[in-house]
Design an enzyme around this catalytic site. Structure first.
Site, short mmCIF file in Angstrom:
data_model
loop_
_atom_site.label_atom_id
_atom_site.label_comp_id
_atom_site.label_asym_id
_atom_site.label_seq_id
_atom_site.Cartn_x
_atom_site.Cartn_y
_atom_site.Cartn_z
N ARG A 1 -43.55 -27.19 -38.37
CA ARG A 1 -42.73 -27.89 -37.40
C ARG A 1 -43.49 -28.03 -36.10
O ARG A 1 -44.16 -27.09 -35.67
CB ARG A 1 -41.45 -27.10 -37.15
CG ARG A 1 -40.17 -27.91 -37.08
CD ARG A 1 -38.98 -27.02 -36.79
NE ARG A 1 -39.09 -26.40 -35.47
CZ ARG A 1 -38.78 -25.13 -35.23
NH1 ARG A 1 -38.35 -24.35 -36.18
NH2 ARG A 1 -38.91 -24.66 -34.00
N GLU B 1 -39.32 -10.74 -34.90
CA GLU B 1 -38.48 -11.70 -35.62
C GLU B 1 -38.09 -11.20 -37.02
O GLU B 1 -37.68 -11.99 -37.87
CB GLU B 1 -39.20 -13.04 -35.73
CG GLU B 1 -39.51 -13.68 -34.39
CD GLU B 1 -40.35 -14.93 -34.51
OE1 GLU B 1 -39.78 -16.00 -34.81
OE2 GLU B 1 -41.58 -14.84 -34.33
N TYR C 1 -30.14 -19.12 -33.04
CA TYR C 1 -29.66 -18.35 -34.18
C TYR C 1 -28.19 -17.95 -34.17
O TYR C 1 -27.62 -17.69 -35.22
CB TYR C 1 -30.52 -17.08 -34.33
CG TYR C 1 -31.97 -17.39 -34.56
CD1 TYR C 1 -32.38 -18.10 -35.69
CD2 TYR C 1 -32.94 -16.99 -33.65
CE1 TYR C 1 -33.71 -18.39 -35.90
CE2 TYR C 1 -34.28 -17.28 -33.86
CZ TYR C 1 -34.66 -17.98 -34.98
OH TYR C 1 -35.97 -18.27 -35.19
N GLY D 1 -38.05 -21.10 -39.39
CA GLY D 1 -36.88 -20.45 -39.96
C GLY D 1 -36.28 -21.23 -41.12
O GLY D 1 -36.38 -22.46 -41.19
N ASN E 1 -44.94 -24.43 -35.24
CA ASN E 1 -44.46 -23.30 -36.04
C ASN E 1 -44.95 -23.48 -37.46
O ASN E 1 -44.65 -24.50 -38.09
CB ASN E 1 -42.93 -23.25 -36.04
CG ASN E 1 -42.37 -22.93 -34.66
OD1 ASN E 1 -42.27 -21.79 -34.29
ND2 ASN E 1 -42.02 -23.97 -33.92
N ASP F 1 -42.72 -28.86 -32.13
CA ASP F 1 -41.68 -29.03 -31.13
C ASP F 1 -42.24 -29.82 -29.96
O ASP F 1 -43.37 -29.59 -29.52
CB ASP F 1 -41.18 -27.67 -30.63
CG ASP F 1 -40.55 -26.84 -31.75
OD1 ASP F 1 -40.13 -27.43 -32.76
OD2 ASP F 1 -40.50 -25.60 -31.61
N GLU G 1 -45.19 -26.71 -29.01
CA GLU G 1 -45.80 -25.71 -29.89
C GLU G 1 -45.67 -26.11 -31.35
O GLU G 1 -44.94 -27.04 -31.69
CB GLU G 1 -45.16 -24.34 -29.67
CG GLU G 1 -43.69 -24.25 -30.05
CD GLU G 1 -43.14 -22.83 -29.89
OE1 GLU G 1 -43.29 -22.04 -30.83
OE2 GLU G 1 -42.57 -22.52 -28.82
N SER H 1 -39.62 -17.68 -31.72
CA SER H 1 -38.16 -17.63 -31.56
C SER H 1 -37.72 -17.48 -30.11
O SER H 1 -36.65 -16.96 -29.82
CB SER H 1 -37.55 -16.49 -32.40
OG SER H 1 -37.66 -16.78 -33.77
#
Length: 307
Positions: free
Chosen positions: A255, A22, A216, A276, A272, A257, A270, A150
């Site tokens: 974060r 990443e 992205y 990003g 994070n 998800d 998951e 990602s």
């Protein structure tokens, strides 16, 4: 929340780049964070992290670090441990939370042990395990490298013939691989800022799932914020997301998800711990909905740094 005194931060290293898959996204995120800190009057300096980062930090006499490294080497507890050894306060989760949240398998094991809902899975170490996954989970399923972010190395498997190639693709990322039961429903994310759950975002993509391109580069991904859930439902989910976040030792900002299936059942996917921070990114989007500018967001994250 009172406005932090930017002069109290001292000299700040914005750690970006690194050597994970990443890297390029991290550089984009890092440049955005660096510019926002500079705009806010912070004495911030960008560092493209390599294996000499300890010397660079020592020579630069940095007082604090803003971690914008995605993936292995930056989001997995490694850089956090180095910074603790050097007694440099840093943003985000500490060593345990970073390492555990980076590992999708261990995260799911913790959630299952604490009674939190996460989709059924099978660890894939061999072709025999793949056959077992077909029996126990069935198709469609999603194949995931345990230690990548990602959506790198992930594949949706819709037929039995697709499973072995998908497993081999994920194995090429190194580390363990899991097959996870496919959840049919709507995809959401909950951004967390200093123990506050920001307005949730619903993600809508024409891709098979919210993959790297959808994250992205695609212009056809829709981000719905407000997410359309009733206020009482979103409030209840926010309690679950904080519980899921804390269960893996995450802190500072991050974060979670999750999916909501066609029976209105939420499923945790998951965590994070260094999400990003690009113009496609979800945490800045949720912050904006909460009335927090990008500059205010990065300063609040930096103010929550710890050692």
């Amino acid at each position: 929340m009172s406005k932090p005194d930017v002069n109290s931060f001292g000299k700040v290293a914005v750690l970006m780049g690194g050597w994970s898959a990443e890297r390029e996204i991290s550089l984009i995120s890092g440049r955005a964070v660096l510019q926002a800190l500079l705009n806010s009057g912070v004495d911030a300096h960008g560092i493209d992290v390599d294996h000499e980062v300890a010397r660079v930090l020592l020579d630069g006499k940095f007082d604090r670090a803003f971690i914008v490294l995605h993936g292995r080497g930056g989001e997995d507890g490694s850089i956090q441990g180095l910074l603790e050894t050097m007694a440099i306060p840093y943003t985000g989760s500490a060593v345990l939370g970073s390492s555990l949240a980076m590992d999708k398998l261990r995260t799911k094991q913790v959630w299952s042990a604490t009674g939190l809902p996460t989709p059924d899975y099978v660890v894939l170490n061999s072709e025999a395990d793949c056959a077992r996954a077909l029996d126990e989970i069935g198709v469609p399923m999603i194949i995931k490298p345990v230690l990548e972010g990602s959506s790198i190395g992930m594949s949706k498997v819709e037929t039995a013939d697709e499973l072995i190639p998908a497993w081999q693709l994920a194995m090429a990322c190194k580390g363990e691989v899991i097959a996870e039961r496919w959840i049919t429903g709507k995809e959401y994310t909950a951004a967390i800022l200093v123990d506050r759950v920001l307005p949730m975002i619903r993600l809508v993509t024409p891709h098979k799932f919210y993959d790297y391109a959808a994250k992205y580069t695609a212009n056809d991904t829709q981000y719905l914020c407000p997410c359309g859930l009733p206020a009482e439902v979103e409030a209840s989910l926010a309690t679950m997301m904080l519980q899921a976040y804390r269960a893996v030792g995450a802190s500072g900002w991050g974060r979670v998800d999750f999916m909501i299936d066609d029976n209105a059942q939420p499923w945790l996917i998951e965590v994070n711990t260094v999400p990003g921070m690009t113009d496609h990114s979800l945490v800045p989007m949720a912050a904006k909905q909460a009335g927090i500018s990008f500059e205010q967001l990065v300063v609040q994250i930096l103010a929550g740094s710890h050692v």
